[in-house]
Write an enzyme that holds these catalytic residues in place. Sequence first.
Site, PDB file in Angstrom:
ATOM      1  N   ASP A   1     -25.719 -65.184  60.149  1.00 20.30           N
ATOM      2  CA  ASP A   1     -27.023 -65.067  60.807  1.00 20.30           C
ATOM      3  C   ASP A   1     -27.963 -66.171  60.348  1.00 20.30           C
ATOM      4  OD1 ASP A   1     -27.135 -61.928  62.009  1.00 20.30           O
ATOM      5  OD2 ASP A   1     -25.665 -62.328  60.453  1.00 20.30           O
TER       6      ASP A   1
ATOM      7  N   ASP B   1     -23.537 -65.250  64.513  1.00 19.67           N
ATOM      8  CA  ASP B   1     -24.936 -65.567  64.822  1.00 19.67           C
ATOM      9  C   ASP B   1     -25.300 -66.923  64.251  1.00 19.67           C
ATOM     10  OD1 ASP B   1     -25.158 -63.271  66.257  1.00 19.67           O
ATOM     11  OD2 ASP B   1     -26.612 -62.303  64.946  1.00 19.67           O
TER      12      ASP B   1
ATOM     13  N   TYR C   1     -29.168 -68.957  67.184  1.00 20.54           N
ATOM     14  CA  TYR C   1     -30.241 -68.131  67.747  1.00 20.54           C
ATOM     15  C   TYR C   1     -30.928 -68.834  68.913  1.00 20.54           C
ATOM     16  CZ  TYR C   1     -29.660 -64.586  64.209  1.00 20.54           C
ATOM     17  OH  TYR C   1     -29.138 -63.576  63.436  1.00 20.54           O
TER      18      TYR C   1
ATOM     19  N   ASN D   1     -23.546 -61.347  68.198  1.00 18.38           N
ATOM     20  CA  ASN D   1     -24.202 -60.969  69.447  1.00 18.38           C
ATOM     21  C   ASN D   1     -25.080 -62.089  70.010  1.00 18.38           C
ATOM     22  OD1 ASN D   1     -25.672 -59.983  66.976  1.00 18.38           O
ATOM     23  ND2 ASN D   1     -27.335 -59.735  68.464  1.00 18.38           N
TER      24      ASN D   1
ATOM     25  N   HIS E   1     -29.445 -51.647  62.993  1.00 17.08           N
ATOM     26  CA  HIS E   1     -28.049 -51.631  63.443  1.00 17.08           C
ATOM     27  C   HIS E   1     -27.221 -50.546  62.758  1.00 17.08           C
ATOM     28  CE1 HIS E   1     -29.133 -55.311  65.407  1.00 17.08           C
ATOM     29  NE2 HIS E   1     -29.327 -55.949  64.272  1.00 17.08           N
TER      30      HIS E   1
ATOM     31  N   HIS F   1     -25.000 -59.542  60.923  1.00 14.43           N
ATOM     32  CA  HIS F   1     -25.725 -58.720  61.882  1.00 14.43           C
ATOM     33  C   HIS F   1     -27.008 -58.116  61.300  1.00 14.43           C
ATOM     34  CE1 HIS F   1     -26.130 -56.954  65.756  1.00 14.43           C
ATOM     35  NE2 HIS F   1     -25.747 -55.736  65.443  1.00 14.43           N
ATOM     36  N   VAL F   2     -26.908 -57.408  60.189  1.00  5.60           N
ATOM     37  CA  VAL F   2     -28.082 -56.842  59.531  1.00  5.60           C
ATOM     38  C   VAL F   2     -28.714 -57.929  58.665  1.00  5.60           C
ATOM     39  CG1 VAL F   2     -28.939 -55.049  57.985  1.00  5.60           C
ATOM     40  CG2 VAL F   2     -27.009 -54.570  59.524  1.00  5.60           C
ATOM     41  N   HIS F   3     -30.003 -58.171  58.837  1.00  8.64           N
ATOM     42  CA  HIS F   3     -30.654 -59.292  58.157  1.00  8.64           C
ATOM     43  C   HIS F   3     -31.104 -58.891  56.760  1.00  8.64           C
ATOM     44  CE1 HIS F   3     -31.614 -60.877  62.449  1.00  8.64           C
ATOM     45  NE2 HIS F   3     -30.331 -60.953  62.145  1.00  8.64           N
TER      46      HIS F   3
END
Length: 477
Positions: free
Chosen positions: A161, A188, A191, A226, A321, A348-350
Amino acid sequence: MLLHLFFLLSLFLTFIDNGTAGKTSAFIRTQFPSVDIPLENEVLAVPKGYNAPQQVHISQGDYNGKAVIITWVTADAPGSSQVRYGLSKGKYDFTAEGTLTNYTFYKYKSGYIHQCLVSGLQYDTKYYYEIGKGDSARNFWFETPPEVDPDASYKFGIIGDLGQTYNSLSTLQHYMQSGAKSVLFVGDLSYADRYQYNDVGVRWDTFGRLIEQSTAYQPWIWSAGNHEIEYFPYMGEVFPFRSFLSRYPTPYRASKSSNPLWYAIRRASAHIIVLSSYSPFVKYTPQWHWLKHELKKVNREKTPWLIVLMHVPLYNSNEAHFMEGESMRAAYERWFVKYRVDIIFAGHVHAYERSYRISNIHYNVSGGDAYPVPDKTAPIYITVGDGGNSEGLASRFRDPQPEYSAFREASYGHSTLEIKNRTHAFYHWNRNDDGNKVTTDSFTLHNQYWGSGGRRRKLNKNHLHTLILDRPSTALF
């Protein structure tokens, strides 16, 4: 009730053995602005010279680490897709010819994307390479991994991410000081999907120029998240992953995968499996069939370290999430336990989170244990979706902290996994503390195959003597 009491007792004994208990960090991040770096910033600058190669990045090009895929973009004209390379700086005795492509997204038209497979390389060797022509030619280098061997030492970085903010730049620069040789990227990337119309493509270009300072010199092993889907019917864009698949090739055919989004490689003493959280994965789908076959191929006598990458975490105690990975967990967790996967990295989870070794494979809709239980044959699950993107941190963890969660913190950072031999590896998570790299979570990882009692007794004593003396932590897994 008795089952729950037994579960709590087992967890307590597990925590005592590990030398630590679950912890939610009280650290409060003083953030850099969570905004994308402006287009005019020098770290996003286009290289000087007409049609100079830009956005250069490397990935592994085969199953065993004797090939690389070198990718770059030329903006003005097609130019040459040739890579000139050799063992000495400025002396290029070999050449490889690549391919050329481009794509459109809305009304944006990409530059000319060159992809060149350089194969037949020697293990554990530094190569110098040149791309482009004339005064606009650019020069870089990369190192191949050691030969696939159970005691080959190797250091990986883990990033997820990332995005292209000032926090992203901090993460990238801290990682480059780590001494790691390759990045395991858990999805990710740019962005760019947070933009609209032609700006989507523009921000893919700026991301490629931002990360080139690392990716031109060492392979990044890509997985998609995603933010790579980019499904935008209002722009007429309904083909998922178009930008990602056009720009970031993977060696999927080498592992007999039918899709670039899931594949496997072997590197040094590790067997790395990349899964796609956003492709069909339930029973009988292509990804399901491929993973079933790939896990059977893993030879722990040659590659003792079994690592899985995915974007959506299977275990996550953040409000962000929460339980989104439950369907993939139900599909694959039994296999991960059966084949004794060592560690699973997700994004996914920041935020950052690490689990204990736990599993929830005995529960079904009609009975069985309703909670994850300690399981020494299960993987450790680590979420590293904290690279620095513009959406900011996920700071709302569920309270109380679940028993399966060992450590969690909402900060930006990156991880490293340093494999020492077939039995031990050292893991670190490094927080970007107001611009400084701070080691915040670390432990010694015991291999799930060779670390088991029976096989450990068969090892020559010299295998254990290769460990460094100053262990990074008292926690053992």
